[in-house]
Design a protein around this motif. Sequence first.
Motif, PDB file in Angstrom:
ATOM      1  N   VAL A 311       0.862  -1.183   0.000  1.00 31.61           N
ATOM      2  CA  VAL A 311       0.000   0.000   0.000  1.00 31.61           C
ATOM      3  C   VAL A 311       0.895   1.229   0.000  1.00 31.61           C
ATOM      4  O   VAL A 311       1.907   1.269   0.716  1.00 31.61           O
ATOM      5  CB  VAL A 311      -0.925   0.019   1.241  1.00 31.61           C
ATOM      6  CG1 VAL A 311      -1.810   1.258   1.238  1.00 31.61           C
ATOM      7  CG2 VAL A 311      -1.776  -1.246   1.298  1.00 31.61           C
ATOM      8  N   GLU A 312       0.537   2.218  -0.809  1.00 26.96           N
ATOM      9  CA  GLU A 312       1.347   3.434  -0.894  1.00 26.96           C
ATOM     10  C   GLU A 312       1.439   4.131   0.463  1.00 26.96           C
ATOM     11  O   GLU A 312       0.464   4.156   1.226  1.00 26.96           O
ATOM     12  CB  GLU A 312       0.732   4.404  -1.912  1.00 26.96           C
ATOM     13  CG  GLU A 312       0.806   3.938  -3.342  1.00 26.96           C
ATOM     14  CD  GLU A 312       2.238   3.892  -3.869  1.00 26.96           C
ATOM     15  OE1 GLU A 312       3.072   4.705  -3.400  1.00 26.96           O
ATOM     16  OE2 GLU A 312       2.518   3.037  -4.722  1.00 26.96           O
ATOM     17  N   LYS A 313       2.598   4.674   0.730  1.00 29.68           N
ATOM     18  CA  LYS A 313       2.843   5.328   2.015  1.00 29.68           C
ATOM     19  C   LYS A 313       1.846   6.458   2.266  1.00 29.68           C
ATOM     20  O   LYS A 313       1.356   6.627   3.393  1.00 29.68           O
ATOM     21  CB  LYS A 313       4.266   5.868   2.055  1.00 29.68           C
ATOM     22  CG  LYS A 313       4.740   6.330   3.421  1.00 29.68           C
ATOM     23  CD  LYS A 313       6.224   6.684   3.361  1.00 29.68           C
ATOM     24  CE  LYS A 313       6.736   7.094   4.733  1.00 29.68           C
ATOM     25  NZ  LYS A 313       8.186   7.417   4.682  1.00 29.68           N
ATOM     26  N   CYS A 314       1.533   7.227   1.234  1.00 29.78           N
ATOM     27  CA  CYS A 314       0.601   8.348   1.400  1.00 29.78           C
ATOM     28  C   CYS A 314      -0.803   7.849   1.770  1.00 29.78           C
ATOM     29  O   CYS A 314      -1.521   8.499   2.529  1.00 29.78           O
ATOM     30  CB  CYS A 314       0.564   9.207   0.137  1.00 29.78           C
ATOM     31  SG  CYS A 314       0.042   8.308  -1.347  1.00 29.78           S
ATOM     32  N   VAL A 315      -1.181   6.679   1.243  1.00 26.03           N
ATOM     33  CA  VAL A 315      -2.492   6.090   1.573  1.00 26.03           C
ATOM     34  C   VAL A 315      -2.504   5.636   3.030  1.00 26.03           C
ATOM     35  O   VAL A 315      -3.477   5.864   3.759  1.00 26.03           O
ATOM     36  CB  VAL A 315      -2.812   4.902   0.640  1.00 26.03           C
ATOM     37  CG1 VAL A 315      -4.116   4.230   1.060  1.00 26.03           C
ATOM     38  CG2 VAL A 315      -2.893   5.370  -0.807  1.00 26.03           C
ATOM     39  N   LEU A 316      -1.407   5.006   3.456  1.00 21.44           N
ATOM     40  CA  LEU A 316      -1.287   4.584   4.852  1.00 21.44           C
ATOM     41  C   LEU A 316      -1.363   5.776   5.793  1.00 21.44           C
ATOM     42  O   LEU A 316      -2.014   5.731   6.835  1.00 21.44           O
ATOM     43  CB  LEU A 316       0.034   3.833   5.063  1.00 21.44           C
ATOM     44  CG  LEU A 316       0.149   2.457   4.394  1.00 21.44           C
ATOM     45  CD1 LEU A 316       1.573   1.935   4.515  1.00 21.44           C
ATOM     46  CD2 LEU A 316      -0.822   1.472   5.023  1.00 21.44           C
ATOM     47  N   GLN A 317      -0.691   6.866   5.404  1.00 18.91           N
ATOM     48  CA  GLN A 317      -0.711   8.080   6.232  1.00 18.91           C
ATOM     49  C   GLN A 317      -2.131   8.625   6.365  1.00 18.91           C
ATOM     50  O   GLN A 317      -2.584   8.968   7.470  1.00 18.91           O
ATOM     51  CB  GLN A 317       0.193   9.149   5.612  1.00 18.91           C
ATOM     52  CG  GLN A 317       1.675   8.849   5.720  1.00 18.91           C
ATOM     53  CD  GLN A 317       2.515   9.883   4.982  1.00 18.91           C
ATOM     54  OE1 GLN A 317       2.012  10.614   4.119  1.00 18.91           O
ATOM     55  NE2 GLN A 317       3.793   9.943   5.305  1.00 18.91           N
ATOM     56  N   GLU A 318      -2.842   8.668   5.246  1.00 18.80           N
ATOM     57  CA  GLU A 318      -4.201   9.226   5.241  1.00 18.80           C
ATOM     58  C   GLU A 318      -5.133   8.410   6.135  1.00 18.80           C
ATOM     59  O   GLU A 318      -5.897   8.954   6.939  1.00 18.80           O
ATOM     60  CB  GLU A 318      -4.728   9.251   3.811  1.00 18.80           C
ATOM     61  CG  GLU A 318      -6.137   9.835   3.693  1.00 18.80           C
ATOM     62  CD  GLU A 318      -6.666   9.773   2.269  1.00 18.80           C
ATOM     63  OE1 GLU A 318      -7.879   9.982   2.093  1.00 18.80           O
ATOM     64  OE2 GLU A 318      -5.881   9.486   1.345  1.00 18.80           O
ATOM     65  N   ILE A 319      -5.058   7.086   6.004  1.00 16.05           N
ATOM     66  CA  ILE A 319      -5.948   6.227   6.791  1.00 16.05           C
ATOM     67  C   ILE A 319      -5.565   6.237   8.265  1.00 16.05           C
ATOM     68  O   ILE A 319      -6.428   6.265   9.144  1.00 16.05           O
ATOM     69  CB  ILE A 319      -5.938   4.788   6.229  1.00 16.05           C
ATOM     70  CG1 ILE A 319      -6.550   4.799   4.816  1.00 16.05           C
ATOM     71  CG2 ILE A 319      -6.717   3.846   7.140  1.00 16.05           C
ATOM     72  CD1 ILE A 319      -6.545   3.470   4.121  1.00 16.05           C
TER      73      ILE A 319
END
Length: 387
Positions: A311-319
């Motif tokens: 999973v993209e790091k930016c997606v992990l950050q957002e969630i």
Amino acid sequence: MKKFCRYILALTICILFGIGIGTFMTELEIDKLFELRIDYVTIIGLFVLAMLFSIALHELSHAFYFGINKVPLRFVAIFLFCFYKDNKKWKYIFYPNKITLTGGIAIPDLPAINSESQFKKIRKIYSRALLFAPIISFVEAIVAVVAYSALLFSGLSTKNTNVSVFLVFCIFVGLTIFFSSFLKTENIYGDFPAYKLYKENDKLTILQFGQYLIFANNWKQKIMDSDWLVDEILQYVRKTNDEPGDSTNLGMLDWLIQMEYLGIFELDDGINGTLKSMFEEDKILSEYPQSEERDIFYYHMVYKLLKDGQVEKCVLQEIMNRSSKKLLKGMPSNEYYTKLTKHLLYDCDYADWLNKNMNPSSSFTLLGLFEPVREIERRIIQQKEEK
């Protein structure tokens, strides 16, 4: 109406119990004994001694049953005192900051489990060891009653007040331990409910044995030799999507993630896909009841997805910006995971703080004595450097 009836029943039991204790103390002249003994420092000291003796007897009873069935003991803790076996030598540790809220714990040094017959054999020993200790606690209370009665009827109880008071405390502590063994709450299982649970629930017992293998001497080889146990865990985990809400599945997935961090084996595409779908579809927080184990698994799942680049790091950050507010609320480990998440997902370097202040779970204060447990955390922290 049900709540009201339960309240009345509980109140009635408490009243009857109080009447019983009062009658017991009067008949055995325990109230007069304490009138004679007015040295409160000595009374407190005798109570602490009786409590330590009773809990030690209870935990060592578990150990004794394991021993007579040729399953050696690996670790035992009694309040502030920890004893663990390193290879063939027993070591003693006094850790004031590692007190156990339940009083004590005994962990066996399990062998590798590579067949169903071996699993059944170890399961039988383990479940019966759970029964053996509360029975011994009850026997302790009966023996103390007999000994105190002998002193009382021979007229020696008032002449040997220290011994008499100690025996009285052994009666009450022994019975308290025995009756508390029937307790069953959301997070606490007494020995009797635990016996029934591990005797009947294959899945939970397999997970328990897998977790205990991490604490064994020569743990890495034993896990690698436990082909049958690992295969069973993998089969259960592959059915996770068909069994929503079963927290044992999360425990098994977390165990597999830990094994990968320890370098025992790598998870296959099917299990990696299960983790990814559970995260993306928000199945953990929506389908499973809140608990420390659930929340810790959630964090481990995120770190695993980050490590593999699934999973993209930016997606992990957002969630995680949304989810972290719901995780480990009020738990002591909240600060640790908050900084660990910032360390791995954001441009923060908390490596030194994390290595000095490891606190990944409520049981880590004790189980952190085992090197594999600490190694898992070190490797999670270091995955940022490895990337």
